[in-house]
Enzyme design. Structure first.
Site: not given
Ligand code: PMT
Length: 417
Positions: A210, A312, A341
């Protein structure tokens, strides 16, 4: 002084004789590896040339609020968001009066109004002006607004009089500036931060990934170190320099990241999951490169994906869990999806990031986010990722410490740095 490494420092110069010292100031800041932009008032240009400051800062000097060419390059609002700190040196009595009264009648005053970065002034003026009741009144207003004032020093002045009003020397200003980045709210605490993308292999040459650049997670690591924490940064594949005093563990896939996190988590006080972890991976990795078969008419290739472990959520489910902060990158219904979430993953806080706006979120230098807790919501307006990181840490540390006080049975052993 290491704290100034890579910091984005905006130096404002106003029209006073001490303007010549700004050249030395900028030269030292560059030596310390700070990024510097210089903004000069019209009067400042009478004392030192923009060309000198351009050569020393390595960036074009900004002088005019209404210059279409400069605005096309980096607009005054972008400049206000860019800065991690603004230092006006020298700050004349007139400039202090403008700031005290909220004026925005030129580029520098406008920037000072628009920024959310700390604002610092290095006053320089005749001792009579410094002691005048109007200046004293303005100084009080400025101080009450949280603007930092470095100096002035006492001594012989350019006008021949002796007293308070000399601008501090460049190295003294740099020491004060460095203190601005010292926070110490997390001294003695261990923070683990994940950052960047994960790569999920399809075959030996291809993967699913990504757009995460790691900038937000690395900015958090830097801000957490500045706040005194012992920081471990677990990063997916990104080409970024490790912030000073940060322990970095590089990983590739979500499963690597899961293992690295759980190997380190036992002594962790705060876990911040900034990484954009792939939710799915190919169910199997081909051992050799998948070839196009020229004899097959079907243009489709089917990949079966399976779910990755949720890192997480797995940390939040630990019996001895740290304070757990997630991020939510969303393109619509940002707050409601992020709130969902927060509850589903049983997090302490979640940071909602609207990534439909390409100027914030993935790979941008700036961000704007909403922090959501079980009982509150707080929006941080657009600024550099480092500034966002600092503001986030202030808020989440407060929540973390509140929880420690309310639930002493959960107090974790502090680790020594
Ligand atoms: O890296 P940059 O270019 O500076 O961009 C920053 C960012 C946009 C990546 C950052 O600010 C951000 O929003 N990060 C979370 C991205 C994400 O994948 O979000 P999510 O909604 O898919 O996941 C929710 C949470 O679960 C996140 O804390 C993620 O780290 C965690 N997760 C998700 C999937 C997984 N299998 N394990 C996880 O721990």
């Amino acid at each position: 002084m290491q704290r100034l490494n890579k910091k984005r420092i905006l130096i404002g110069i106003t029209g006073g004789i001490a303007a010549y010292k700004a050249a030395e100031l900028v030269r030292h800041l560059r030596k310390l590896n700070a990024e510097v932009h210089v903004v000069m008032t019209r009067a400042a240009c009478q004392f030192i040339t923009p060309l000198t400051m351009q050569a020393l800062s390595g960036n074009p000097v900004h002088t005019d609020l209404l210059d279409p060419k400069a605005e096309a390059g980096m607009s005054h609002i972008e400049l206000a968001h860019w800065a991690d700190v603004i230092l006006v040196a020298p700050a004349t009595a007139n400039f202090m009066a403008l700031i005290a009264n909220g004026h925005g009648n030129d580029l520098l005053t406008t920037l000072c109004l628009a920024t959310s970065a700390p604002l610092c002034l290095a006053p320089a003026m005749n001792q009579g002006m410094w002691n005048d009741s109007a200046t004293r009144h303005n100084r009080q207003i400025i101080e009450d607004r949280g603007v930092h004032q470095f100096g002035p020093a006492e001594g012989l002045q350019a006008c021949g009089e002796t007293g308070l009003g000399r601008m501090l020397e460049p190295m003294e200003l740099i020491e004060h500036l460095s203190e601005i980045f010292k926070h110490e709210i997390l001294t003695g605490y261990r923070v683990i931060i994940t950052a960047g993308p994960t790569f999920e292999a399809i075959d030996p040459v291809r993967y699913i990934a990504n757009h995460s650049s790691g900038k937000m997670g690395f900015a958090l690591a830097e801000a957490a170190v500045d706040a005194g924490a012992n920081v471990t940064l677990i990063s997916g594949p990104v080409n970024r320099e490790t912030p000073v005093r940060v322990t970095r563990i590089d990983v590739t896939s979500a499963r690597d990241m899961y293992r690295a996190v759980h190997d380190s988590i036992s002594e962790c006080d705060i876990f911040i999951s900034t990484a954009a972890v792939a939710d799915y991976r190919p169910s199997s990795e081909a051992t050799s490169k998948i070839k196009k078969d020229p004899n097959v008419a079907d243009d489709n290739l089917q990949l079966t994906l399976i779910r990755n472990p949720d890192i997480v959520a797995s940390v939040a489910a630990l019996k001895q869990k740290p304070f757990v902060v997630g991020f939510a990158a969303e393109t619509g219904n940002v707050i409601s999806y992020a709130t969902d979430k927060l509850h589903r993953k049983k997090l302490d806080l979640i940071i909602a990031n609207d990534v439909s706006d390409s100027s914030i979120g993935f790979n941008s230098d700036e961000n704007a986010v909403t922090i959501i807790g079980p009982d509150f919501e707080n929006t941080l307006t657009r600024t550099s990722k480092y500034q966002i990181a600092r503001q986030l840490l202030d808020i989440l540390t407060q929540r973390f410490l509140d929880r420690q006080t309310r639930k002493p049975q959960h107090t974790r052993a502090l680790c020594t740095n």
